[in-house]
Design a protein around this motif. Sequence first.
Motif, short mmCIF file in Angstrom:
data_model
loop_
_atom_site.label_atom_id
_atom_site.label_comp_id
_atom_site.label_asym_id
_atom_site.label_seq_id
_atom_site.Cartn_x
_atom_site.Cartn_y
_atom_site.Cartn_z
N ARG A 131 0.85 -1.19 0.00
CA ARG A 131 0.00 0.00 0.00
C ARG A 131 0.89 1.24 0.00
O ARG A 131 1.81 1.35 0.79
CB ARG A 131 -0.92 0.02 1.20
N VAL A 132 0.57 2.16 -0.91
CA VAL A 132 1.32 3.41 -1.03
C VAL A 132 0.35 4.55 -0.76
O VAL A 132 -0.71 4.62 -1.36
CB VAL A 132 1.93 3.55 -2.44
N THR A 133 0.72 5.44 0.18
CA THR A 133 -0.12 6.59 0.51
C THR A 133 0.71 7.86 0.36
O THR A 133 1.93 7.85 0.53
CB THR A 133 -0.65 6.51 1.96
N ALA A 134 0.02 8.96 0.05
CA ALA A 134 0.67 10.26 -0.10
C ALA A 134 -0.38 11.34 0.10
O ALA A 134 -1.59 11.06 0.16
CB ALA A 134 1.32 10.40 -1.47
N LYS A 135 0.08 12.58 0.19
CA LYS A 135 -0.85 13.70 0.34
C LYS A 135 -1.40 14.15 -1.00
O LYS A 135 -2.49 14.70 -1.08
CB LYS A 135 -0.16 14.86 1.05
N LYS A 136 -0.63 13.93 -2.08
CA LYS A 136 -1.03 14.40 -3.41
C LYS A 136 -1.13 13.21 -4.37
O LYS A 136 -0.30 12.32 -4.35
CB LYS A 136 -0.02 15.40 -3.96
N ILE A 137 -2.14 13.27 -5.21
CA ILE A 137 -2.34 12.21 -6.20
C ILE A 137 -1.23 12.23 -7.24
O ILE A 137 -0.84 11.18 -7.77
CB ILE A 137 -3.73 12.36 -6.85
N ASP A 138 -0.67 13.40 -7.52
CA ASP A 138 0.43 13.50 -8.50
C ASP A 138 1.62 12.65 -8.06
O ASP A 138 2.29 12.03 -8.90
CB ASP A 138 0.85 14.94 -8.68
N GLU A 139 1.92 12.63 -6.77
CA GLU A 139 3.03 11.82 -6.28
C GLU A 139 2.72 10.33 -6.43
O GLU A 139 3.61 9.54 -6.76
CB GLU A 139 3.33 12.16 -4.82
N LEU A 140 1.47 9.95 -6.22
CA LEU A 140 1.08 8.55 -6.40
C LEU A 140 1.22 8.15 -7.87
O LEU A 140 1.68 7.04 -8.19
CB LEU A 140 -0.35 8.31 -5.93
N GLN A 141 0.85 9.04 -8.77
CA GLN A 141 0.99 8.75 -10.20
C GLN A 141 2.46 8.64 -10.59
O GLN A 141 2.81 7.82 -11.44
CB GLN A 141 0.27 9.81 -11.03
N ALA A 142 3.31 9.40 -9.96
CA ALA A 142 4.75 9.29 -10.22
C ALA A 142 5.28 7.94 -9.73
O ALA A 142 6.13 7.33 -10.39
CB ALA A 142 5.49 10.43 -9.54
N VAL A 143 4.77 7.47 -8.60
CA VAL A 143 5.18 6.17 -8.07
C VAL A 143 4.71 5.06 -9.01
O VAL A 143 5.46 4.11 -9.29
CB VAL A 143 4.64 5.95 -6.64
N ILE A 144 3.49 5.16 -9.53
CA ILE A 144 2.98 4.15 -10.47
C ILE A 144 3.86 4.11 -11.71
O ILE A 144 4.24 3.04 -12.18
CB ILE A 144 1.51 4.44 -10.83
N ALA A 145 4.21 5.27 -12.25
CA ALA A 145 5.07 5.31 -13.44
C ALA A 145 6.45 4.72 -13.13
O ALA A 145 7.01 3.98 -13.95
CB ALA A 145 5.21 6.74 -13.93
N PHE A 146 6.97 5.00 -11.94
CA PHE A 146 8.28 4.48 -11.56
C PHE A 146 8.25 2.96 -11.42
O PHE A 146 9.15 2.26 -11.90
CB PHE A 146 8.74 5.12 -10.25
N VAL A 147 7.21 2.43 -10.77
CA VAL A 147 7.12 0.98 -10.57
C VAL A 147 6.91 0.27 -11.90
O VAL A 147 7.46 -0.81 -12.13
CB VAL A 147 5.98 0.65 -9.56
N ARG A 148 6.15 0.86 -12.81
CA ARG A 148 5.97 0.26 -14.14
C ARG A 148 7.27 0.21 -14.92
O ARG A 148 7.49 -0.70 -15.71
CB ARG A 148 4.92 1.02 -14.93
N SER A 149 8.13 1.21 -14.71
CA SER A 149 9.39 1.24 -15.45
C SER A 149 10.39 0.22 -14.91
O SER A 149 11.30 -0.17 -15.63
CB SER A 149 9.99 2.64 -15.42
#
Length: 162
Positions: A131-149
Motif C-alpha cells: 500500500r502506497v499513501t501520499a498527500k497528493k495524487i500526483d506523487e502517487l501517479q509518479a510512483v505508479i510510473a516508476f514501478v511500471r518502469s
Amino acid sequence: MPSFDIVSKIDHQSLDNAINVARKEILNRYDFHDSKSAIDLDKNSLSITLTTENDMRLNAIIDAIRSRMIKQRIDPACLDFGKDQYASGNMIRKEIKVKEGLDQDTARKMVRTIKDIKLKVQAQVMADQVRVTAKKIDELQAVIAFVRSNDFGIPLQFVNMK
C-alpha cells in the motif's frame, strides 16, 4: 489521504478459459493428430501440467498457452516454468506454476525502491500487497510510473486508488 495498492493477481476464470482454448487448439492441429498430448490445470494449486512425446510438441503447447493468455489479457510473466521430467516411456512432462501474490522479498524490494526515489510517499507491506499513501495524487501517479518502469519479475496491477 490518497492511496493505492500494488498487487499481483490473475483472473482464475480467464486462466481457465485460456487453458481450455489452448487445449482445443492443440487437439485440432494436424501435427498433433495422433499425439498423446495433454494439458491439465489444477485450480487449487494453480499449476499446469503438460504431457507430450517430444520437445517440439512441448514448445508448441507452451506457445499456444502463451498466445491464449495474451488474448485473455493475462500476462504470461506469471508462469514459472520448471524443468522437464521424463515420464514413462518416451513421454515428457512439464510442470508450470502460476505465480500469484507478492512474496515478502519482492514486496520489501519494492518498498525499498519506492522509498529511494525520495518522493513524499509512504509504502508499506500488507500481507501479499503493497500500500502506497501520499498527500497528493500526483506523487502517487509518479510512483505508479516508476514501478511500471522497473522490472520486479512479476506482473503488477494497481488497484484501490482512493
